[in-house]
Design a protein around this motif. Structure first.
Motif, PDB file in Angstrom:
ATOM      1  N   LYS A 240     -13.695  -5.167  12.366  1.00  0.00           N
ATOM      2  CA  LYS A 240     -12.434  -5.925  12.301  1.00  0.00           C
ATOM      3  C   LYS A 240     -11.255  -4.973  12.434  1.00  0.00           C
ATOM      4  O   LYS A 240     -11.232  -3.897  11.848  1.00  0.00           O
ATOM      5  N   LYS A 241     -10.270  -5.385  13.229  1.00  0.00           N
ATOM      6  CA  LYS A 241      -9.068  -4.569  13.451  1.00  0.00           C
ATOM      7  C   LYS A 241      -7.832  -5.319  12.986  1.00  0.00           C
ATOM      8  O   LYS A 241      -7.727  -6.535  13.163  1.00  0.00           O
ATOM      9  N   ILE A 242      -6.891  -4.582  12.437  1.00  0.00           N
ATOM     10  CA  ILE A 242      -5.573  -5.123  12.103  1.00  0.00           C
ATOM     11  C   ILE A 242      -4.584  -4.391  12.998  1.00  0.00           C
ATOM     12  O   ILE A 242      -4.505  -3.159  12.977  1.00  0.00           O
ATOM     13  N   PRO A 243      -3.854  -5.131  13.839  1.00  0.00           N
ATOM     14  CA  PRO A 243      -2.959  -4.485  14.807  1.00  0.00           C
ATOM     15  C   PRO A 243      -1.802  -3.731  14.144  1.00  0.00           C
ATOM     16  O   PRO A 243      -1.486  -3.934  12.975  1.00  0.00           O
ATOM     17  N   ARG A 244      -1.174  -2.916  14.944  1.00  0.00           N
ATOM     18  CA  ARG A 244      -0.057  -2.074  14.512  1.00  0.00           C
ATOM     19  C   ARG A 244       1.053  -2.921  13.890  1.00  0.00           C
ATOM     20  O   ARG A 244       1.416  -3.960  14.436  1.00  0.00           O
ATOM     21  N   HIS A 245       1.554  -2.449  12.758  1.00  0.00           N
ATOM     22  CA  HIS A 245       2.644  -3.125  12.041  1.00  0.00           C
ATOM     23  C   HIS A 245       3.285  -2.098  11.106  1.00  0.00           C
ATOM     24  O   HIS A 245       2.882  -0.936  11.091  1.00  0.00           O
ATOM     25  N   HIS A 246       4.279  -2.508  10.339  1.00  0.00           N
ATOM     26  CA  HIS A 246       4.917  -1.609   9.379  1.00  0.00           C
ATOM     27  C   HIS A 246       5.403  -2.406   8.166  1.00  0.00           C
ATOM     28  O   HIS A 246       5.463  -3.625   8.196  1.00  0.00           O
ATOM     29  N   ALA A 247       5.727  -1.677   7.119  1.00  0.00           N
ATOM     30  CA  ALA A 247       6.334  -2.261   5.919  1.00  0.00           C
ATOM     31  C   ALA A 247       7.642  -1.528   5.672  1.00  0.00           C
ATOM     32  O   ALA A 247       7.786  -0.357   6.027  1.00  0.00           O
ATOM     33  N   ASN A 248       8.588  -2.203   5.047  1.00  0.00           N
ATOM     34  CA  ASN A 248       9.885  -1.548   4.812  1.00  0.00           C
ATOM     35  C   ASN A 248       9.949  -0.902   3.427  1.00  0.00           C
ATOM     36  O   ASN A 248      11.023  -0.741   2.857  1.00  0.00           O
ATOM     37  N   CYS A 249       8.791  -0.527   2.887  1.00  0.00           N
ATOM     38  CA  CYS A 249       8.734   0.118   1.580  1.00  0.00           C
ATOM     39  C   CYS A 249       7.596   1.143   1.597  1.00  0.00           C
ATOM     40  O   CYS A 249       6.856   1.241   2.573  1.00  0.00           O
TER      41      CYS A 249
END
Length: 108
Positions: free
Chosen positions: A38-47
Motif C-alpha cells: 500500500k502506498k500513500i502519495p506525496r503530501h505535507h503537514a503544516n506542523c
C-alpha cells in the motif's frame, strides 16, 4: 491524562486504516495501519510530525531522500516537508502531529 489502547484494525481489501487515537491541546496522534504494498502519495503537514513504527517496515520518502523504517524506528519532519509512504510489510505506525496550527488536529 489519557490512556489509549490501539487495536489492529487492518482487515479487508482496503489496505489502509487511519484512526485518531488521541487529541490534545497542540496536536493529535493518529494510528496508521498499512498492508504490504500500500502506498500513500506525496503530501505535507503544516506542523512538526513524528512517525514511530510500532511494527512492520516501510519506505518513507522525505524530499529527495528515502528512508527504510522498521519496527522501533522514529522519524521527525519539520512543517511542510513533502513525504510519501510505501509499506514493505504489513505495518502499524503512530503519527504524532504537533503544533498550534488548527489543521494539525486531523479530522479522521
Amino acid at each position: 491524562m489519557s490512556v489509549v489502547e490501539i487495536k489492529n484494525k487492518l482487515t479487508g481489501e482496503k489496505g489502509m486504516v487511519r484512526s485518531k487515537v488521541l487529541d490534545f491541546e497542540q496536536g493529535v496522534v493518529v494510528n496508521l495501519q498499512l498492508k504490504a504494498g500500500k502506498k500513500i502519495p506525496r503530501h505535507h503537514a503544516n506542523c512538526h510530525v513524528l512517525v514511530f513504527v510500532v511494527s512492520g517496515e516501510v519506505w518513507f520518502g522525505v524530499g529527495e531522500q528515502k528512508f527504510h523504517l522498521k519496527t522501533g524506528s522514529l522519524l521527525h519532519m519539520n512543517p511542510f516537508e513533502e513525504h510519501d509512504i510505501e509499506a514493505i510489510q504489513d505495518s502499524n505506525l503512530l503519527v504524532f502531529k504537533v503544533g498550534s496550527q488548527s489543521s494539525c488536529n486531523l479530522k479522521v
